[in-house]
Design a protein around this motif. Structure first.
Motif, mmCIF file in Angstrom:
data_model
loop_
_atom_site.group_PDB
_atom_site.id
_atom_site.type_symbol
_atom_site.label_atom_id
_atom_site.label_comp_id
_atom_site.label_asym_id
_atom_site.label_seq_id
_atom_site.Cartn_x
_atom_site.Cartn_y
_atom_site.Cartn_z
ATOM 1 N N HIS A 288 -27.897 -1.019 45.786
ATOM 2 C CA HIS A 288 -28.963 -1.770 46.285
ATOM 3 C C HIS A 288 -29.969 -0.852 46.733
ATOM 4 N N VAL A 289 -30.639 -0.001 46.005
ATOM 5 C CA VAL A 289 -31.524 1.042 46.082
ATOM 6 C C VAL A 289 -32.595 1.122 45.118
ATOM 7 N N ALA A 290 -33.793 1.765 45.152
ATOM 8 C CA ALA A 290 -34.584 1.899 43.994
ATOM 9 C C ALA A 290 -34.057 2.887 43.025
ATOM 10 N N GLN A 291 -34.301 2.642 41.924
ATOM 11 C CA GLN A 291 -33.944 3.755 40.719
ATOM 12 C C GLN A 291 -34.508 5.069 41.052
ATOM 13 N N SER A 292 -35.717 5.136 41.522
ATOM 14 C CA SER A 292 -36.408 6.604 42.019
ATOM 15 C C SER A 292 -35.702 7.247 42.867
ATOM 16 N N ALA A 293 -34.855 6.540 43.878
ATOM 17 C CA ALA A 293 -34.424 7.254 45.075
ATOM 18 C C ALA A 293 -33.085 7.658 44.456
ATOM 19 N N VAL A 294 -32.690 7.200 43.575
ATOM 20 C CA VAL A 294 -31.058 7.610 43.045
ATOM 21 C C VAL A 294 -31.664 8.876 41.887
ATOM 22 N N SER A 295 -32.493 8.763 41.067
ATOM 23 C CA SER A 295 -32.898 9.939 40.321
ATOM 24 C C SER A 295 -33.189 11.114 41.134
ATOM 25 N N ARG A 296 -34.175 10.684 42.141
ATOM 26 C CA ARG A 296 -34.645 11.920 42.974
ATOM 27 C C ARG A 296 -33.290 12.469 43.995
ATOM 28 N N GLN A 297 -32.298 11.747 44.349
ATOM 29 C CA GLN A 297 -31.106 12.336 45.055
ATOM 30 C C GLN A 297 -30.467 13.230 43.808
ATOM 31 N N ILE A 298 -30.108 12.646 42.673
ATOM 32 C CA ILE A 298 -29.482 13.345 41.899
ATOM 33 C C ILE A 298 -30.095 14.808 41.655
ATOM 34 N N ALA A 299 -31.363 14.810 41.281
ATOM 35 C CA ALA A 299 -32.023 15.909 40.989
ATOM 36 C C ALA A 299 -32.034 16.951 41.972
ATOM 37 N N ASN A 300 -32.057 16.325 43.157
ATOM 38 C CA ASN A 300 -32.035 17.212 44.434
ATOM 39 C C ASN A 300 -30.363 17.932 44.550
ATOM 40 N N LEU A 301 -29.717 17.207 44.205
ATOM 41 C CA LEU A 301 -28.194 17.842 44.055
ATOM 42 C C LEU A 301 -27.988 18.650 43.154
ATOM 43 N N GLU A 302 -28.445 18.387 41.634
ATOM 44 C CA GLU A 302 -28.579 19.333 40.816
ATOM 45 C C GLU A 302 -29.139 20.699 41.145
ATOM 46 N N SER A 303 -30.475 20.607 41.556
ATOM 47 C CA SER A 303 -31.104 21.822 42.087
ATOM 48 C C SER A 303 -30.426 22.570 43.159
ATOM 49 N N GLU A 304 -29.690 22.007 44.183
ATOM 50 C CA GLU A 304 -28.884 22.670 45.029
ATOM 51 C C GLU A 304 -27.860 23.323 44.450
ATOM 52 N N LEU A 305 -27.135 22.724 43.389
ATOM 53 C CA LEU A 305 -25.705 23.293 42.941
ATOM 54 C C LEU A 305 -26.071 24.360 41.857
ATOM 55 N N GLY A 306 -27.371 24.263 41.303
ATOM 56 C CA GLY A 306 -27.874 25.200 40.033
ATOM 57 C C GLY A 306 -27.198 24.940 38.902
ATOM 58 N N VAL A 307 -26.788 23.469 38.535
ATOM 59 C CA VAL A 307 -26.210 23.016 37.373
ATOM 60 C C VAL A 307 -26.537 21.470 37.201
ATOM 61 N N ASP A 308 -26.645 21.486 35.740
ATOM 62 C CA ASP A 308 -26.669 19.891 35.384
ATOM 63 C C ASP A 308 -25.510 19.242 35.602
ATOM 64 N N LEU A 309 -25.578 18.159 36.181
ATOM 65 C CA LEU A 309 -24.353 17.181 36.258
ATOM 66 C C LEU A 309 -24.432 16.183 35.126
ATOM 67 N N PHE A 310 -25.471 15.680 34.426
ATOM 68 C CA PHE A 310 -25.569 14.804 33.698
ATOM 69 C C PHE A 310 -26.649 15.195 32.430
ATOM 70 N N ILE A 311 -25.944 14.652 31.120
ATOM 71 C CA ILE A 311 -27.008 14.659 29.914
ATOM 72 C C ILE A 311 -27.602 13.499 29.896
ATOM 73 N N ARG A 312 -28.979 13.462 30.025
ATOM 74 C CA ARG A 312 -29.799 12.386 29.431
ATOM 75 C C ARG A 312 -29.906 11.856 28.297
ATOM 76 N N GLU A 313 -29.623 10.490 28.242
ATOM 77 C CA GLU A 313 -29.665 10.088 26.629
ATOM 78 C C GLU A 313 -30.405 8.608 26.835
ATOM 79 N N GLY A 314 -31.657 8.988 26.893
ATOM 80 C CA GLY A 314 -32.561 7.449 27.196
ATOM 81 C C GLY A 314 -32.363 6.972 28.578
#
Length: 306
Positions: free
Chosen positions: A26-52
């Motif tokens: 129940h949140v905006a897609q942009s909010a989820v994408s931003r938090q995931i990106a922040n988490l990956e940046s903090e960890l220094g790894v890619d957690l997901f492979i984007r496929e469309g």
């Protein structure tokens, strides 16, 4: 690293779709994408492979997901423990069980427990033998009824509640249906109806046959205990089944007969983690189970309901 980021990450990993995860949260897609990106940046790894529009969890992401599941279970348990500390009689018991204990063993214990603690709540999960052990270790649930009771398993401890007999279930018109008891060798040429591979009850029965000098002729498989009963009732073969599964539910046109030479039994018990404390309400139920099965022999309970 924030709890919100972890929850967003776990939801995306579960659905492998950012939009669907955002809808569920129940949140905006942009909010989820931003938090995931922040988490990956903090960890220094890619957690997901984007496929469309879809995503897939990377190998390091899968490892991180498993660790975060365990961490979130600890956090959730801590919250529940605080709540239940104030009133353990109104807490929640998360317990898992195999299909062979779904019809009588667990329900009868729950009914008796709730007579004393009517406000207690239950979260129930059905699982296979090895899923039960893994689930307790990983914290997916804190208790599991299990049979046979495992020995020398790391990170879990067990307590035997009772030992139950495994009996033969035959069609009523079977040539052996009038017998008072049967030996395993007398079943050598019978068509067996068993659970599919992967179920520990099937392994127990197959091992009993092998120890008696033969490999069972498995003619049919059923996905659960009721399916086995139904196939026997239809005259398609015989099965071996824990006697307690027949309490209050002996199928039409069937007969149960004790097995001797050798007798076939299995232990039934309760499995809990050895490295985590039970929550207050779960501890209450654990102690209740020990007393419930100690106070009266299980087969006496069975006879009272027949």
């Amino acid at each position: 690293m924030e709890l919100r980021q972890i929850r967003y990450f776990m939801e995306v990993a579960k659905r492998e779709h950012v939009t669907e995860a955002a809808d569920a949260l129940h949140v905006a897609q942009s909010a989820v994408s931003r938090q995931i990106a922040n988490l990956e940046s903090e960890l220094g790894v890619d957690l997901f492979i984007r496929e469309g529009r879809r995503v897939k969890v990377t190998p390091i992401g899968k490892m991180f997901l498993e660790r975060m599941k365990q961490a979130m279970n600890v956090i959730d348990n801590a919250r529940l423990e605080v709540e239940e500390y104030l009133d353990p009689e109104q807490g929640t018991i998360r317990i898992a069980f195999p299909i062979s204990m779904a019809a009588y063993t667990l329900p009868s214990a729950i009914v008796a427990f709730r007579e004393q603690y009517p406000n207690a709540k239950f979260q129930l999960k059905q699982a296979t033998y090895y899923e039960l052990i893994k689930g307790v270790i990983n914290g997916d649930f804190n208790m599991a009824l299990i049979g046979p009771v495992p020995t020398e398993k790391k990170k879990v401890k067990s307590k035997i509640l009772f030992t139950e007999s495994v009996v033969a279930l035959l069609p009523l018109n079977h040539p052996l249906a009038d017998r008072e008891f049967l030996t395993m060798k007398e079943l050598r040429n019978e068509p067996f109806i068993l659970l599919p591979k992967g179920f520990i009850l099937r392994d127990l029965i197959v091992q009993a046959c092998i120890q008696s000098g033969f490999d069972p002729n498995i003619s049919f498989e059923g996905d659960d205990i009721d399916a086995l009963k139904g196939l026997v009732s239809a005259g398609l073969g015989i099965t071996l089944i824990p006697e307690i599964t027949l309490v209050e539910n002996l199928p039409h046109a069937t007969v149960k007969i004790p097995i001797v030479e050798p007798s076939v039994t299995r232990t039934v018990g309760i499995l809990v983690p050895s490295e985590r404390q039970l929550l207050p309400t779960e501890k209450l139920f654990y102690e209740f189970l020990l007393g419930f099965y100690k106070s009266k022999d299980l087969m006496n309970k069975t006879k009272e309901h027949q």
